[in-house]
Design a protein around this motif. Sequence first.
Motif, PDB file in Angstrom:
ATOM      1  N   THR A   1      56.629   1.041  31.795  1.00 33.82           N
ATOM      2  CA  THR A   1      55.371   0.821  31.106  1.00 33.82           C
ATOM      3  C   THR A   1      55.640   1.080  29.591  1.00 33.82           C
ATOM      4  OG1 THR A   1      54.330   2.136  32.798  1.00 33.82           O
ATOM      5  CG2 THR A   1      53.161   1.941  30.887  1.00 33.82           C
TER       6      THR A   1
ATOM      7  N   THR B   1      53.657   1.092  26.148  1.00 35.81           N
ATOM      8  CA  THR B   1      52.683   1.504  25.315  1.00 35.81           C
ATOM      9  C   THR B   1      52.463   0.637  24.092  1.00 35.81           C
ATOM     10  OG1 THR B   1      52.421   3.664  26.584  1.00 35.81           O
ATOM     11  CG2 THR B   1      51.005   3.499  24.500  1.00 35.81           C
TER      12      THR B   1
ATOM     13  N   THR C   1      46.183  -5.878  33.432  1.00 36.61           N
ATOM     14  CA  THR C   1      45.031  -5.387  33.820  1.00 36.61           C
ATOM     15  C   THR C   1      44.249  -4.483  32.565  1.00 36.61           C
ATOM     16  OG1 THR C   1      45.712  -5.067  35.906  1.00 36.61           O
ATOM     17  CG2 THR C   1      44.014  -3.533  35.452  1.00 36.61           C
ATOM     18  N   ASN C   2      45.146  -3.992  31.733  1.00 38.08           N
ATOM     19  CA  ASN C   2      44.517  -3.162  30.739  1.00 38.08           C
ATOM     20  C   ASN C   2      43.970  -3.804  29.469  1.00 38.08           C
ATOM     21  OD1 ASN C   2      44.726  -0.733  32.366  1.00 38.08           O
ATOM     22  ND2 ASN C   2      46.394  -0.236  31.605  1.00 38.08           N
ATOM     23  N   ASN C   3      44.506  -5.092  29.319  1.00 39.04           N
ATOM     24  CA  ASN C   3      44.195  -5.728  28.401  1.00 39.04           C
ATOM     25  C   ASN C   3      42.706  -6.294  28.180  1.00 39.04           C
ATOM     26  OD1 ASN C   3      45.998  -7.178  26.009  1.00 39.04           O
ATOM     27  ND2 ASN C   3      44.685  -8.949  26.757  1.00 39.04           N
ATOM     28  N   THR C   4      42.124  -5.916  27.027  1.00 37.86           N
ATOM     29  CA  THR C   4      40.582  -6.093  26.719  1.00 37.86           C
ATOM     30  C   THR C   4      40.505  -7.205  25.755  1.00 37.86           C
ATOM     31  OG1 THR C   4      40.170  -4.786  25.063  1.00 37.86           O
ATOM     32  CG2 THR C   4      40.133  -3.699  27.551  1.00 37.86           C
TER      33      THR C   4
ATOM     34  N   LEU D   1      41.039  -9.838  29.758  1.00 36.45           N
ATOM     35  CA  LEU D   1      41.777  -9.890  30.928  1.00 36.45           C
ATOM     36  C   LEU D   1      42.119 -11.349  31.538  1.00 36.45           C
ATOM     37  CD1 LEU D   1      42.872  -8.299  33.489  1.00 36.45           C
ATOM     38  CD2 LEU D   1      40.568  -8.349  34.214  1.00 36.45           C
TER      39      LEU D   1
ATOM     40  N   LYS E   1      47.262   0.096  24.253  1.00 33.87           N
ATOM     41  CA  LYS E   1      47.079  -0.269  25.723  1.00 33.87           C
ATOM     42  C   LYS E   1      48.299  -0.007  26.513  1.00 33.87           C
ATOM     43  CE  LYS E   1      42.585  -0.585  25.955  1.00 33.87           C
ATOM     44  NZ  LYS E   1      41.650   0.062  26.632  1.00 33.87           N
ATOM     45  N   THR E   2      48.245   0.365  27.689  1.00 29.39           N
ATOM     46  CA  THR E   2      49.505   0.364  28.558  1.00 29.39           C
ATOM     47  C   THR E   2      49.802  -0.873  29.344  1.00 29.39           C
ATOM     48  OG1 THR E   2      48.572   1.539  30.205  1.00 29.39           O
ATOM     49  CG2 THR E   2      49.790   2.982  28.294  1.00 29.39           C
ATOM     50  N   TYR E   3      50.931  -1.198  29.583  1.00 27.96           N
ATOM     51  CA  TYR E   3      51.399  -2.384  30.336  1.00 27.96           C
ATOM     52  C   TYR E   3      52.620  -2.195  31.022  1.00 27.96           C
ATOM     53  CZ  TYR E   3      48.352  -4.732  26.684  1.00 27.96           C
ATOM     54  OH  TYR E   3      47.296  -4.868  25.926  1.00 27.96           O
TER      55      TYR E   3
END
Lengths: 145, 239
Positions: free
Chosen positions: A41, A43, A71-74, A105, A133-135
């Motif tokens: 992951t 960060t 998924t966490n990308n805004t 997303l 964010k985490t990826y």
Amino acid sequence: MSYYEDGIEAPSTALEAINTIVTAIRVVTDATPVETETGGTITSDDSEQDVYINNAPEGVYVPNYVSIDFTNNTAAQSAVIKQYRRYKTGGDWILIDQSDPIVGLPDPAGVDIELKPNRYGIKVTLDVTGASKTYDWTAFYKATS
Amino acid sequence: MSLHYDDLPINEDILLDLPYREGTGVITQDLAKPHHSVALVNTPAWTELDSGLTVLTWDGESNEYLECAHAACEDLDFTDGDYSIGLWFNRTRTGTHMFLSRCQQDVSGWELYIYNEVVQLMHHHAGTLVPPITGNPRTGAFSLGWTQDVWWFLGLSRVGGVASMYRGAVDGTFETLDVSHTAGGLVDPETSAYDLVNCRYSKDANFFYGMDWRKRVWGRSLSAAEWAQEHERTRGWFA
């Protein structure tokens, strides 16, 4: 060589032959690449970060692909995936591919980056601007060590 | 022919596998399914051997160590059952140097380290005084003959109260070692809330001095034959 009177090879000779064959098989199997996976992951920190890297492979190897979960990308993040390779031992990192900015997303949320055989070094990076964010990511490759 | 990592018998129940393939940076990736996040603290040096294999060099003096937060490696908190630990190493100084530790001394957990030419496994127990180590709350097992300035393959398999140790050399020599145990053998260690490191649990001493490659941990006991095969498969990188 030693033989019994009926012409059958003595056990020690047969074992030597088997050992030779086993050794030959091992040479092949030990050199057979193994499909392997790793991952983790990232960060994001507003800089370009290494996702998957093999800085100096032992020799020719076959990276298959890296996949990153967005998924966490805004809408507040703009992410660019870059792929680099080296063209000689200790050579510079040369950019060979770069994605368009990923904002918000994406659909689908997982993004695959295909990789090609490599000998001197390869890396995939992620450059995210915006709040951290985490990826999650995963990488598949074939290796012998 | 196609081989897959998880199908290889050697990788059954593997919990940690660090082949150091990054060759740079301050994180090394785990090939085992748990994907433990392992940080390299204070920048140990990435070193390429003549074979092309990349190993890590730890200088023993700059507080260099690897670290995985205890909450991220609960699966390595062995409180009962079998386990195995293996690696290649080349130690270049005498003293006490840690291979791997997930413990608090005299309280909880396990550690595997080398003291001069002795490789020692230690389990820690809160309040369980065990002779003959002068009544310390520890149980342990050790083997001798681990000389410095040479690459060794080390395999450790723990089954109940017994630890078996195996040593492989670059020239192909492979031995099942005589292992001495504390009276009564290894007692199950207490659960530990300390990080996985390759230094003293307090992260202020016993830093490794020398090179190592591919620390691996399994949640089962590897057989002598498995250790021998893995030694034979990998020793060519160190010739």
